[in-house]
Design a protein around this motif. Sequence first.
Motif, mmCIF file in Angstrom:
data_model
loop_
_atom_site.group_PDB
_atom_site.id
_atom_site.type_symbol
_atom_site.label_atom_id
_atom_site.label_comp_id
_atom_site.label_asym_id
_atom_site.label_seq_id
_atom_site.Cartn_x
_atom_site.Cartn_y
_atom_site.Cartn_z
ATOM 1 N N SER A 30 -7.552 8.551 15.300
ATOM 2 C CA SER A 30 -8.224 7.939 16.762
ATOM 3 C C SER A 30 -9.504 8.292 16.642
ATOM 4 C CB SER A 30 -7.892 8.927 18.089
ATOM 5 O OG SER A 30 -8.149 9.075 18.630
ATOM 6 N N LEU A 31 -10.292 7.222 16.457
ATOM 7 C CA LEU A 31 -11.521 6.939 16.163
ATOM 8 C C LEU A 31 -12.453 6.706 17.802
ATOM 9 C CD1 LEU A 31 -11.498 5.425 12.658
ATOM 10 C CD2 LEU A 31 -12.592 7.830 12.991
ATOM 11 N N PRO B 131 -14.589 3.938 18.716
ATOM 12 C CA PRO B 131 -14.666 2.855 18.594
ATOM 13 C C PRO B 131 -15.961 1.891 17.255
ATOM 14 C CG PRO B 131 -14.355 2.333 20.547
ATOM 15 C CD PRO B 131 -14.504 4.034 20.514
ATOM 16 N N ASP C 117 -17.659 4.708 15.656
ATOM 17 C CA ASP C 117 -17.274 4.599 13.930
ATOM 18 C C ASP C 117 -15.911 3.752 13.305
ATOM 19 O OD1 ASP C 117 -18.635 6.873 14.313
ATOM 20 O OD2 ASP C 117 -17.004 8.590 14.508
ATOM 21 N N GLY C 118 -15.217 3.415 14.333
ATOM 22 C CA GLY C 118 -13.834 2.369 13.305
ATOM 23 C C GLY C 118 -14.807 1.295 12.991
ATOM 24 N N LEU D 83 -12.155 -1.190 10.139
ATOM 25 C CA LEU D 83 -10.890 -0.812 10.571
ATOM 26 C C LEU D 83 -11.147 -1.818 12.715
ATOM 27 C CD1 LEU D 83 -10.311 3.035 10.171
ATOM 28 C CD2 LEU D 83 -8.878 0.991 9.306
ATOM 29 N N GLU D 84 -9.827 -2.236 12.422
ATOM 30 C CA GLU D 84 -9.106 -2.702 14.259
ATOM 31 C C GLU D 84 -8.550 -1.728 14.595
ATOM 32 O OE1 GLU D 84 -8.166 -7.023 14.430
ATOM 33 O OE2 GLU D 84 -9.649 -7.255 12.151
ATOM 34 N N ASP D 85 -8.529 -1.448 15.969
ATOM 35 C CA ASP D 85 -7.809 -1.301 17.297
ATOM 36 C C ASP D 85 -6.552 -1.070 15.725
ATOM 37 O OD1 ASP D 85 -7.093 0.563 18.565
ATOM 38 O OD2 ASP D 85 -6.725 -1.015 19.644
ATOM 39 N N VAL E 139 -4.591 3.788 13.403
ATOM 40 C CA VAL E 139 -5.385 3.535 14.297
ATOM 41 C C VAL E 139 -5.396 3.542 15.196
ATOM 42 C CG1 VAL E 139 -8.173 2.769 13.366
ATOM 43 C CG2 VAL E 139 -6.477 3.014 11.790
ATOM 44 N N LEU F 142 -8.469 2.901 18.322
ATOM 45 C CA LEU F 142 -10.046 2.722 18.541
ATOM 46 C C LEU F 142 -9.757 3.585 20.628
ATOM 47 C CD1 LEU F 142 -11.558 0.199 16.886
ATOM 48 C CD2 LEU F 142 -11.156 2.495 15.860
ATOM 49 N N ARG G 40 -5.078 -1.064 4.349
ATOM 50 C CA ARG G 40 -5.304 -1.664 5.775
ATOM 51 C C ARG G 40 -4.809 -2.990 6.302
ATOM 52 N NH1 ARG G 40 -11.891 -0.901 6.300
ATOM 53 N NH2 ARG G 40 -11.692 1.185 5.089
#
Lengths: 154, 443, 919
Positions: free
Chosen positions: C846-847, C849, C851-852, C857-859, C876, C878, C915
């Motif tokens: 969990s990041l 958004p 930081d994503g 990185l997408e949700d 991942v 977000l 990814r």
Amino acid sequence: MLSDTERRELEDALKHYPDKRSGTIDVLLLVQRRRGWISDESILDIAQFLEMTSEDVDSVATFYNLIFRKPVGRHVAFLCDSISCWIMGYEQVREQLKKQYDIDLGQTTRDGRLTVLPIACLGQCERAPAMMIDQNVYGEVTPDKVETIMEKYK
Amino acid sequence: MSQDPTRITMERPLTQYIHPDGTPRLLREYVTNGGYHSLQKLVTGMAPKDVQRLVGESGLRGRGGGGFPTGSKWSFVPMGPDAQKPKYIVANADEMEPGTFKDRILMEGDPHGLVEGMIMAGYALDAEVGYIFLRGEYHLSAQRLTRAIAEAYAEGYLGKPLPGTTFRFDLHLHSSAGRYICGEETALINALEGKRATPRAKPPYPQTVGLWGQPTIVQNVETLYNLPHIVNHGSAWYHSLSRTQDGGTKIYGVSGRVTRPGWWELPLGTTAREVLEQHAGGMLAGVHFRGVLPGGISTAFMTEEHLDLPMDFSSIPPQVGRLGTGTMIVLDDHTCPVGFVLNLERFFARESCGWCTPCREGLPWVARLLQSFEEGRATNDDLALLDMHTKWLAPGHTFCGLAPGAMAPLQSALQFFHDDFERHIGLGRCPWSNKPAQLRVLV
Amino acid sequence: MATIIVDNRSYTVDERKNLLAACLGVGLNLPYFCWHPAMGSVGACRQCAVKQFKDDHDPSGRLVMACMTPASQGTRISIDDPDAKAFRASVIEWLMVNHPHDCPVCDEGGECHLQDMTVMTGHVYRRYRFPKRTHRNQSLGPFIRHEMNRCIQCYRCVRFYRDYAGGRDLNVFGAHDALYFGREQDGTLENEFSGNLVEVCPTGVFTDKTLFQHYTRKWDLQSAQSICSHCSLGCNTTVGERYGIVRRIMNRFNSQVNGYFLCDRGRFGYGYVNSDKRIKRALVRPALDRTKPAQPEGVPQVLEIIGERLRRVRGIIGIGSPRASLEANAALRSLVGPQQFFLGVDEQEHRLLSTILSILRTGPVPSASIHDAEQSDAVFVLGEDLLNNAPRLALALLQSVRQQPMERVDELKIPRWDEAAVCNAVQSRRGPLFMAGHRQTWVHEYATDSYFAAPDDIARLGFAVAGRIGPDAPSVPDLTNDVRDLAQRIADALTRAQQPLIIAGTGSGSQATIEAAANVAWALHQHGKQTRLSFVVPESNSVGLALLGGGRLHDAFDSISQQKADTVIVLENDLYRRAEQAKVDAFLETAQTVIVIDSLEQRTAAHADVLLPAATGPESDGTLVNQEGRAQRFYQVFVPDGDITDSWRWLRDLARAKSPEADGVTGVATWNTFDDAVSATAATASELARIGEVAPPASFRVVGQKVPRQPDRYSGRTSMLSHLTVHEPPPPPDPDTPLGFSMEGYRGPLPSPLISQFWAPGWNSIQAVNKYQDEVGGPLRDEMPGLRLIEPVATKAPCWFTAIPPAFQPTLHQWLFLPLSAVFGGEELSNRSPAIAERISEPFLSLHPSDGARLSLEDQVTIELALQGMTYRLAVHLESSTPMGTAGISLGYDASGVRVPVWVDLFKAIKTGHRRRVA
Ligand SMILES: Cc1cc2nc3c(=O)[nH]c(=O)nc-3n(C[C@H](O)[C@H](O)[C@H](O)COP(=O)(O)O)c2cc1C
Ligand code: SF4
Ligand code: FES
């Protein structure tokens, strides 16, 4: 998804209440006015809009008889089946509708033109039997008047 | 128009100006005929408690069916600077009691009267917000009330401090989505909160814990229409309108097989016979009177012997019944009394909110029993079952008044029309129906 | 107290109760449905009608609902009045109008409140002769079965699920006699407390789906009292068994701990006992040769082989277990000696547990029971994710927020049991609940304020709150305005409260939050408040293990690597959960002999030279100490098959095998019965001295009889084994407890730890608990709700913690990994239960958004992440509640060897090539 117009209309309706959930019934009625009935999808849309779960919304929706959880025709005829209209012969009107459109209470014509629903006393007892189509009320309805009345509702 | 529009000696304060053609009175006309005059009285230093006292003295009793004295109902509302705020005034415009159409007549004909009545109630109770809870089928009333509210806002009756006071009142219209139970005041409050309209337990009463937990007064539409007139003309005048100890007039109505079904504003305490014979013109040719429900279907039958009782809140002895809404439904000799009650009980069963057991399960059972009478399948045991229900679905046994209301006509029908019930059993069919008797089928 | 007159007899009752509760409390039978002792009255079912008389001159009286009528002084009622009786019978008749005649095939049959009440009212023949309504049932997920046709519309399910437990996806639909209780669509009930519907529903609408998989009637269950092993709260349960299979778990009322309710992990997590991954035979490598796989061998042979080895070894160390009983750990400690006994928790946990213990031991503030938590009128949670780590405590917080609004309820003179009126008066008002943590759950909807931040920042907030309350508590400089305001709001709310509660724990791995929590509590205590502290710890006996005391895990590793010892006994523990894989590998490789005692196959067990099958909770007796410091006893339910036995017995046998000569036998080798184990354990540490008082000893008898585990109506005893023998075998002996594995024995009032099934004449359902209480909803009669082992030093002035950490600083490349646990899947044993397994969600990272975005990185994409020598596939998530610069990591239980908090360079750790979006 609610359209922008819908959303604006709903937001307007909520102004009268201290919290969102109090507007649930108003919102259901407004959405129904635009969409004809309340589908599962509408329930979800409304739930999202009001920040409630679909269970919360549907619990309210299924309680009230003027909220349709099944599709209805383009026009809805509400036939009063309460006492004064019963005395004055609403059943003959119902028979007439059945004969003419091949639908009984709770049914919709095949062409989607008309749904007939029973309704509690419409408060037109002095003009019984009474019928409401969409938002218009007709008193002293007799079987032979049905066709003329229905002409307006194509 | 007389020079002083408020000096009215009228006998029909609520309806005298209502247009016979069904068009509404708009603001200008309303004001010319003395409308909103009651608010000017406040400038003369009439305090909320003065209004309360006046209403108490007037003997006004609620027109929603219960006949509870309005003044004493108000006395439970917390007043003074420490009182919980906001407080709410709710107009009960749900009018779904079958046979009842009096509130509609008022709202369609004279929407401003309700607005003025609510402002007055608001002032008397220091409640600054009002809701009109209108049944969803009353589209015409909705249109007219919406317009009246807008006009009242534009004129500053709503949304601005009233002249000479710091009191300001806001008013909203809520259109309901059906269900008879919404008329019950606590169910109505739940419905206004956007919830399922199941009633609430009392106590606490809405006067202290009502809408959104705040002090709330729920008042029938007709009750509210009386307030401006009481304030304008005083309690003595109000008493003089009535023929009995309770003040004012009453809108009586008649439906069924009478010559002139309709409504009339008459002195409270007019007898049923007068209403039926003089105003409704008696029975239609060829049919005979058998009984009448005096005020909606939650009241007990009155028969010929009761017709000379004054139709008010205190003259009908409890063993006979009660006035209810004053809008009568006539049973004639061409109509099957069992079928009549079956229609009522089906209505009640369908409109039960489903909260408490006796009502939710008992009423559909009663309706099915009556149906089996109509179908000629009933037995004496079924009569006993009907009796059982009338005994158990009594006030206090169920959660609210719906089920006890449903039993009133049934119980009296079993009393007055017992022979007819037995004839159904004996004949194995409905004596009023020419349909052949059905075979006795064990279900 | 008030005197009420019931059928012309006077009773003294609590005037704050309603008549129904009062009557039940004095032992009168009065039927009811919609009322529930924990959920109050709503007056819907009308089943509890009684006749009330104005005075003794009132001949007629009127029917009232007992549950809606206060038990005020002088109230005169009749239960036996003919009208009241006839009306109550009618209510049943109405409820039966639509109820199917399916008792013989209904899962609720035999323990159905509706059956009981039907019999109680005397209703027999149903006169309704028309069609019944029917409903379509829903599929509600792995825990709950749904049969709507049985519904009697008491509304209890929605009242529990929604109003009490905060669930949203169950409701009532429709009106009049067409009501439907269920979800809007088919689907899994999401609320973590859904299992209570099984007990709350008075008939068979909501039943235990896991029981259905191996259905047994209540009267055919052999049952005993247990303590839930799936978190540190120690909820009391009843475990039911037949044919060697655990069939179900029911709540066992304990007024101080779980009350009436369990969480779903506890209720449905029992499947591990029945698992095909159970170790059932003693296994040993032939000639203890590492190159050969371990093989089943007769127990005497195994013991001989080990004994021979143990007599020759250089040194033995023992690694204990926070999920094994005190007695098992004490046995190991006795066998290897206190210096060679290690706690078997990871380094960080060891440190945090010590801190918690010292706070509870030396500070002035006592720990809170769950009951205390429910009564608290202001709560501050620091860094602990209660819903996932200690679910039943989260449920208690939903009750705590109701406390403060009760002031208004009292002002309005509404009795507190009048639930509907209370709700109307309270509306959306809630008492103060402040939640600081690094993850949002639905419980946050109940919070006055939520603060999502890294542990150090949460600690700073805590220290700041303490500094505002206690004049001499250290304060925190350089706070941002927001945090300063928040601290002030929290401090104000806590100081306004009467019984504030501060909660922290080991869940975020932060020492500072624990210390900050202590400061807040101590400051409140100085302020004269009745303050309580609650620390959530990882496992069912973490506190017990810490009280016993032992060395650190790395010292255990060192003593092998430094060759101070060459043999290790691992008790009910998978070391791979406690340290990095490489370290554990090396440790187990280096040790010359590895003896593992455990119940389920696991990674450490796979390395064992000798593997001894341990009994699980329902197969053994023992004492656990919950996070509150409350010692509670669990009892063996049934005799397991194979070589399985209590861990302490294995250790006793090892001790005896090590020194077979009878003389010179000391310590664990002398233990014969469980009571020996208890007294020896009690002697190991002063705080454990009274654990023998937790429950009656094995010698306890009433009129010379033991207490049967099987109910009176247990059927088939003579035929259960008829496919093997026509003789009825004698019941197995039980030297360890006052319980017997049979139907024979004493039935009557018992000390509460010995009550497994609640049953009273006419009361076959779980509602029979009422009959065991003096005051309905209150403690059981002569309740022994466990024993609190740690009480505060009341006079002691706080010795403030002063190590206030600096504010958390996100860095450019490194993220602080923080642990995220899961109510389903976050714990070792329940994981092995099929029903729970269905609810385990996939591992994720969990990041925040932003930081994503920084990491592109997408949700919902899947990544591969290299961490501490392993590679994990993670989804991942977000989430804006994830503090910036941190990453929450939730790994399946099998991967929980990962040590967090830890800084990780995500740019490097994420294998970008993988990814991809999850379909
Ligand atoms: C089942 C039920 C339905 C009711 N329906 C109405 C209604 O439609 N309109 C109304 O004014 N009162 C209705 N009432 C009465 C209200 O509960 C309430 O007593 C009334 O609104 C009070 O107003 P009043 O004091 O001005 O009469 C109903 C009561 C019950 C029990
Ligand atoms: S009597 Fe009971 S079920 Fe019927 S409407 Fe009232 S509360 Fe609802
Ligand atoms: S238990 Fe009293 S009404 Fe349901």
